[in-house]
Design a protein around this motif. Structure first.
Motif, PDB file in Angstrom:
ATOM      1  N   GLY A 148      -4.061  17.291  -7.887  1.00 18.93           N
ATOM      2  CA  GLY A 148      -3.682  16.696  -6.759  1.00 18.93           C
ATOM      3  C   GLY A 148      -3.651  15.110  -7.144  1.00 18.93           C
ATOM      4  O   GLY A 148      -3.343  14.268  -6.081  1.00 18.93           O
ATOM      5  N   VAL A 149      -2.694  14.781  -8.198  1.00 20.88           N
ATOM      6  CA  VAL A 149      -2.761  13.230  -8.717  1.00 20.88           C
ATOM      7  C   VAL A 149      -0.816  13.248  -8.727  1.00 20.88           C
ATOM      8  O   VAL A 149      -0.308  13.426  -8.659  1.00 20.88           O
ATOM      9  CB  VAL A 149      -2.607  13.185 -10.511  1.00 20.88           C
ATOM     10  N   ILE A 150      -1.046  11.724  -8.146  1.00 19.16           N
ATOM     11  CA  ILE A 150       0.572  11.129  -8.055  1.00 19.16           C
ATOM     12  C   ILE A 150       1.155  10.992  -8.751  1.00 19.16           C
ATOM     13  O   ILE A 150       0.734  10.623  -9.896  1.00 19.16           O
ATOM     14  CB  ILE A 150       0.214  10.150  -6.673  1.00 19.16           C
ATOM     15  N   HIS A 151       2.185  11.798  -8.339  1.00 18.15           N
ATOM     16  CA  HIS A 151       3.173  11.631  -9.114  1.00 18.15           C
ATOM     17  C   HIS A 151       3.484  10.109 -10.393  1.00 18.15           C
ATOM     18  O   HIS A 151       3.772   9.084  -9.713  1.00 18.15           O
ATOM     19  CB  HIS A 151       4.576  12.533  -9.238  1.00 18.15           C
ATOM     20  N   GLY A 152       4.294  10.034 -11.124  1.00 16.46           N
ATOM     21  CA  GLY A 152       4.532   8.642 -11.874  1.00 16.46           C
ATOM     22  C   GLY A 152       5.445   8.180 -11.711  1.00 16.46           C
ATOM     23  O   GLY A 152       5.230   6.804 -11.677  1.00 16.46           O
ATOM     24  N   GLY A 153       6.014   8.939 -11.336  1.00 16.06           N
ATOM     25  CA  GLY A 153       7.268   7.937 -10.482  1.00 16.06           C
ATOM     26  C   GLY A 153       7.117   7.387  -9.394  1.00 16.06           C
ATOM     27  O   GLY A 153       8.376   6.707  -8.791  1.00 16.06           O
ATOM     28  N   VAL A 154       6.455   7.852  -8.397  1.00 17.38           N
ATOM     29  CA  VAL A 154       5.978   7.454  -7.542  1.00 17.38           C
ATOM     30  C   VAL A 154       5.083   5.962  -7.799  1.00 17.38           C
ATOM     31  O   VAL A 154       5.856   4.677  -6.987  1.00 17.38           O
ATOM     32  CB  VAL A 154       5.638   8.299  -6.711  1.00 17.38           C
ATOM     33  N   ILE A 155       4.385   5.787  -8.597  1.00 16.86           N
ATOM     34  CA  ILE A 155       3.554   4.137  -8.920  1.00 16.86           C
ATOM     35  C   ILE A 155       4.721   4.026  -9.137  1.00 16.86           C
ATOM     36  O   ILE A 155       4.589   2.894  -8.994  1.00 16.86           O
ATOM     37  CB  ILE A 155       2.836   4.739  -9.837  1.00 16.86           C
TER      38      ILE A 155
ATOM     39  N   GLU B   8       0.557  -1.347   0.171  1.00 16.24           N
ATOM     40  CA  GLU B   8      -0.294  -0.099   0.475  1.00 16.24           C
ATOM     41  C   GLU B   8       0.681   1.150  -0.288  1.00 16.24           C
ATOM     42  O   GLU B   8       1.359   1.652   0.264  1.00 16.24           O
ATOM     43  CB  GLU B   8      -0.983   0.134   1.259  1.00 16.24           C
ATOM     44  N   LEU B   9       0.502   1.903  -0.591  1.00 18.60           N
ATOM     45  CA  LEU B   9       0.940   3.405  -0.918  1.00 18.60           C
ATOM     46  C   LEU B   9       0.612   4.157  -0.565  1.00 18.60           C
ATOM     47  O   LEU B   9      -1.367   4.470  -0.769  1.00 18.60           O
ATOM     48  CB  LEU B   9       1.834   3.880  -2.149  1.00 18.60           C
ATOM     49  N   PRO B  10       0.129   5.036   0.884  1.00 20.59           N
ATOM     50  CA  PRO B  10      -0.964   6.099   1.184  1.00 20.59           C
ATOM     51  C   PRO B  10      -0.859   7.153   0.300  1.00 20.59           C
ATOM     52  O   PRO B  10       0.377   7.612   0.245  1.00 20.59           O
ATOM     53  CB  PRO B  10      -0.311   5.735   2.532  1.00 20.59           C
ATOM     54  N   TYR B  11      -2.295   8.241   0.124  1.00 19.51           N
ATOM     55  CA  TYR B  11      -2.290   9.497  -0.545  1.00 19.51           C
ATOM     56  C   TYR B  11      -1.305  10.033  -0.079  1.00 19.51           C
ATOM     57  O   TYR B  11      -1.918  10.538   1.922  1.00 19.51           O
ATOM     58  CB  TYR B  11      -3.378  10.160  -0.926  1.00 19.51           C
TER      59      TYR B  11
ATOM     60  N   HIS C  42      -6.125  11.539  -2.976  1.00 20.99           N
ATOM     61  CA  HIS C  42      -6.581  11.677  -1.522  1.00 20.99           C
ATOM     62  C   HIS C  42      -7.196  10.009  -1.474  1.00 20.99           C
ATOM     63  O   HIS C  42      -7.430  10.002  -0.432  1.00 20.99           O
ATOM     64  CB  HIS C  42      -8.182  12.628  -1.312  1.00 20.99           C
ATOM     65  N   LYS C  43      -6.797   9.152  -2.606  1.00 18.67           N
ATOM     66  CA  LYS C  43      -7.000   7.107  -1.896  1.00 18.67           C
ATOM     67  C   LYS C  43      -5.822   7.135  -2.119  1.00 18.67           C
ATOM     68  O   LYS C  43      -4.300   6.966  -2.794  1.00 18.67           O
ATOM     69  CB  LYS C  43      -8.131   6.618  -2.817  1.00 18.67           C
ATOM     70  N   PRO C  44      -5.402   5.878  -1.243  1.00 18.99           N
ATOM     71  CA  PRO C  44      -4.452   5.172  -1.776  1.00 18.99           C
ATOM     72  C   PRO C  44      -4.097   4.744  -2.954  1.00 18.99           C
ATOM     73  O   PRO C  44      -5.416   4.076  -3.710  1.00 18.99           O
ATOM     74  CB  PRO C  44      -4.312   4.439  -0.383  1.00 18.99           C
ATOM     75  N   VAL C  45      -2.822   3.925  -3.520  1.00 14.76           N
ATOM     76  CA  VAL C  45      -2.632   3.249  -4.156  1.00 14.76           C
ATOM     77  C   VAL C  45      -1.836   1.843  -3.457  1.00 14.76           C
ATOM     78  O   VAL C  45      -1.255   2.005  -2.936  1.00 14.76           O
ATOM     79  CB  VAL C  45      -1.707   3.471  -4.903  1.00 14.76           C
TER      80      VAL C  45
END
Length: 168
Positions: free
Chosen positions: A56-63, A42-45, A105-108
């Motif tokens: 508010g989108v998480i950076h692709g590098g983090v994914i 799990e990656l928390p937001y 605002h949601k975990p991945v």
């Protein structure tokens, strides 16, 4: 998504592996489950991980880091489960295909599987998702170099096995 019931010790080892990696601690990555070939993380937001402030989108590098780490964990677990050996396995190649942005605002979640072990390379596949694994954010395939157990430092081995001396 549930993995096998034999996951207890492998989940602990996978968690300790992630805790050894500075970038994973900074990202607050957490191993939820691990089995002989599979890992769920799990990656928390976190607003600090946003790559696009307007959305508010998480950076692709983090994914990518999530999928690389989950895949690497799956390799470590697969080798340990099959051979009772601890090997480090650096990434040789990782191809990530992005299908959509993660919802803010949601975990991945990152689900990875080590589906093939050769004598020198491990092969993985992974999916990043939020609400359903059937609706992926991205998927990845990777290959990881197998390095002999002798190359694993004693301190790292003890940490992964849960035998590290906390007073050292």
């Amino acid at each position: 998504m549930s993995l096998t019931s034999e996951q207890g010790s492998l989940t602990g080892m996978a968690s300790r592996f992630v805790e050894q990696l500075t970038q994973c601690r900074k990202l607050k990555l957490k191993v939820l489950e691990a089995s002989g070939k599979k890992v769920l993380m799990e990656l928390p937001y976190d607003a600090q991980l946003v790559g696009y402030p307007d959305t508010g989108v998480i950076h692709g590098g983090v994914i990518t880091t999530l999928m690389d780490t989950a895949s690497g964990c799956a390799v470590v677990c697969s080798i340990f489960d099959k051979f009772q050996l601890l090997e480090i396995s650096p990434t040789l190649d990782l191809r990530v295909d992005y299908m959509k942005p993660a919802e803010p605002h949601k975990p991945v979640y990152g689900f990875a599987e080590c589906y093939k072990l050769s004598s020198s390379v491990a092969f993985t596949r992974a999916i990043a998702y939020q609400d359903s694994i059937d609706n992926p954010i991205a998927h990845a395939v990777g290959s990881f170099m197998r390095i002999s157990p002798e190359m694993v430092g004693e301190e790292f081995r003890l940490a992964l096995m849960g035998e590290a001396d906390d007073n050292a």
